[in-house]
Write an enzyme that holds these catalytic residues in place. Structure first.
Site, short mmCIF file in Angstrom:
data_model
loop_
_atom_site.label_atom_id
_atom_site.label_comp_id
_atom_site.label_asym_id
_atom_site.label_seq_id
_atom_site.Cartn_x
_atom_site.Cartn_y
_atom_site.Cartn_z
N ASP A 8 0.88 -1.18 -0.01
CA ASP A 8 0.03 0.13 -0.05
C ASP A 8 0.89 1.18 -0.16
OD1 ASP A 8 -2.41 1.47 0.45
OD2 ASP A 8 -1.58 1.68 2.30
N LEU A 9 0.42 2.38 -0.46
CA LEU A 9 1.26 3.67 -0.29
C LEU A 9 1.18 4.52 0.91
CD1 LEU A 9 3.18 5.54 -1.99
CD2 LEU A 9 1.30 6.43 -2.94
N ASP A 10 0.03 5.10 1.00
CA ASP A 10 -0.21 5.90 2.17
C ASP A 10 -0.20 5.13 3.34
OD1 ASP A 10 -0.67 8.03 0.32
OD2 ASP A 10 -2.93 7.95 0.17
N THR A 16 1.45 10.08 4.03
CA THR A 16 0.59 10.91 3.67
C THR A 16 -0.86 11.11 4.19
OG1 THR A 16 0.39 9.28 1.69
CG2 THR A 16 1.30 11.26 1.16
N LYS A 44 -8.76 6.29 6.06
CA LYS A 44 -7.57 5.47 5.40
C LYS A 44 -8.02 4.44 4.73
CE LYS A 44 -4.68 7.07 9.22
NZ LYS A 44 -3.76 6.84 10.30
N VAL A 46 -9.73 4.35 2.09
CA VAL A 46 -10.89 4.67 1.37
C VAL A 46 -10.74 5.38 0.34
CG1 VAL A 46 -13.49 5.43 1.96
CG2 VAL A 46 -12.20 4.10 3.67
N SER A 113 -2.34 0.76 -4.61
CA SER A 113 -2.83 1.91 -3.75
C SER A 113 -4.37 2.34 -4.25
CB SER A 113 -1.72 3.14 -3.64
OG SER A 113 -2.54 4.31 -3.46
N ALA A 114 -5.16 2.78 -3.40
CA ALA A 114 -6.36 3.50 -3.97
C ALA A 114 -6.19 4.90 -4.34
CB ALA A 114 -7.19 3.53 -2.44
N LYS A 144 -11.11 -0.66 -1.75
CA LYS A 144 -10.89 -1.49 -0.49
C LYS A 144 -12.14 -1.51 0.34
CE LYS A 144 -6.02 -0.66 -1.27
NZ LYS A 144 -4.86 0.15 -0.62
N GLU A 168 -0.24 -3.37 4.63
CA GLU A 168 -1.22 -2.44 4.51
C GLU A 168 -1.50 -1.69 6.11
OE1 GLU A 168 -3.88 -0.76 3.87
OE2 GLU A 168 -4.22 -1.45 1.83
N ASP A 169 -1.66 -0.37 5.93
CA ASP A 169 -1.89 0.00 7.25
C ASP A 169 -3.32 0.47 7.71
OD1 ASP A 169 -2.28 2.24 5.01
OD2 ASP A 169 -2.20 3.70 7.03
P1 B16 Z 1 -6.68 10.17 -3.53
P2 B16 Z 1 -3.38 3.89 -0.07
C1 B16 Z 1 -5.64 5.86 0.08
O1 B16 Z 1 -4.39 5.54 -0.39
C2 B16 Z 1 -5.56 6.78 1.21
O2 B16 Z 1 -5.19 5.92 2.39
C3 B16 Z 1 -6.99 7.34 1.42
O3 B16 Z 1 -7.09 8.10 2.61
C4 B16 Z 1 -7.38 8.23 0.32
O4 B16 Z 1 -8.59 8.66 0.48
C5 B16 Z 1 -7.23 7.30 -0.99
O5 B16 Z 1 -6.04 6.69 -1.13
C6 B16 Z 1 -7.55 8.02 -2.27
O6 B16 Z 1 -6.48 9.14 -2.44
O7 B16 Z 1 -7.50 11.23 -3.25
O8 B16 Z 1 -5.10 10.52 -3.60
O9 B16 Z 1 -6.80 9.59 -4.86
O10 B16 Z 1 -3.51 4.03 1.61
O11 B16 Z 1 -4.70 2.99 -0.52
O12 B16 Z 1 -2.42 4.13 -0.76
MG MG Z 2 -2.93 3.18 3.47
#
Ligand code: B16
Ligand code: MG
Length: 217
Positions: A8-10, A16, A44, A46, A113-114, A144, A168-169
């Site tokens: 996962d990224l964030d 972030t 998170k 989402v 990542s989402a 997710k 994943e976090d």
């Molecule tokens: P964006 P991940 C997710 O990243 C974040 O955890 C989540 O808080 C955020 O709303 C989502 O990406 C969408 O991000 O607005 O940059 O498209 O944890 O799946 O890497």
């Molecule tokens: Mg994350």
């Protein structure tokens, strides 16, 4: 007999979540909705749209579609202004060591990542070339805990799901990994990530010996 390691990224590679929080908080404040780091936990992993829906639910509010879209656009611009200042320094502790160890041992690496901003962020911190494939929010339609993002990453790695390991976090992300039939490893708080097969507070707690066991298992 390679394994697939999906990150996962964030919250896993970079923190972030703090920038998402600042940007969502400003939006919530402008609507008079109270929003703290406790509520932020629910966002998170989402998607962007689902995140704003959740904030509106917290304030028992609804918005016309054009206003909804305008706020989402503003929030993302606000968020990207924080991302703009990111450097390599913001890569979380021991992430480079883990990525290096796994690739030096011939394993396949993916980002799952989402975020629609994933490539921008990886570019900022100089990690664009560390992954065999990148699957982000621009390529998947189901958020997710749906396993779509991880299943697609496994396909692109040419590794069957049952040979993939996900870091994943977020609870939604751990559930997505479990739903994909992969081994889930939580990075963060074990009380939040209790559905994960293993939980570590951060990568400094993940030894090369443990990574080796995952490779051999
Ligand atoms: P964006 P991940 C997710 O990243 C974040 O955890 C989540 O808080 C955020 O709303 C989502 O990406 C969408 O991000 O607005 O940059 O498209 O944890 O799946 O890497
Ligand atoms: Mg994350």
């Amino acid at each position: 007999n390679k394994k697939g390691f999906i990150f996962d990224l964030d919250g896993v590679i970079v923190d972030t979540a703090q920038y998402h929080y600042l940007a969502w908080k400003e939006l919530a404040d402008s609507l008079g909705i109270s929003f703290s780091e406790v509520e932020n936990e629910q966002l998170k992993g989402v998607s962007r749209i689902r995140s704003l829906e959740k904030i509106l639910e917290m304030g028992n509010m609804t918005l016309a579609q054009d206003e909804f879209d305008r706020l989402i656009t503003n929030k993302n611009a606000d968020y990207l202004s924080y991302v703009e200042g990111m450097t390599r320094e913001e890569i979380l502790a021991d992430v480079p060591r883990v990525l290096r160890f796994l690739s030096e041992n011939g394993q396949r690496l993916a980002l799952g990542s989402a975020s629609k901003n994933a490539r921008t962020i990886l570019g900022k911190v100089g990690l664009m070339d560390q992954f065999d494939t990148i699957v982000d929010g621009t390529q998947v339609s189901k958020a997710k805990p749906d396993p779509e993002v991880f299943i697609r990453a496994a396909k692109e790695l040419h590794v069957p799901a049952e040979r993939c390991i996900v870091f994943e976090d977020a609870l939604a992300g751990i559930q997505a990994a479990n739903n994909a039939g992969m081994l889930s490893i939580g990075i963060g708080d074990p009380t939040v990530l209790r559905e994960a097969a293993f939980v570590f507070s951060d990568f400094t707690k993940i030894s090369n010996e443990f990574l080796n066991e995952l490779i051999q298992a």
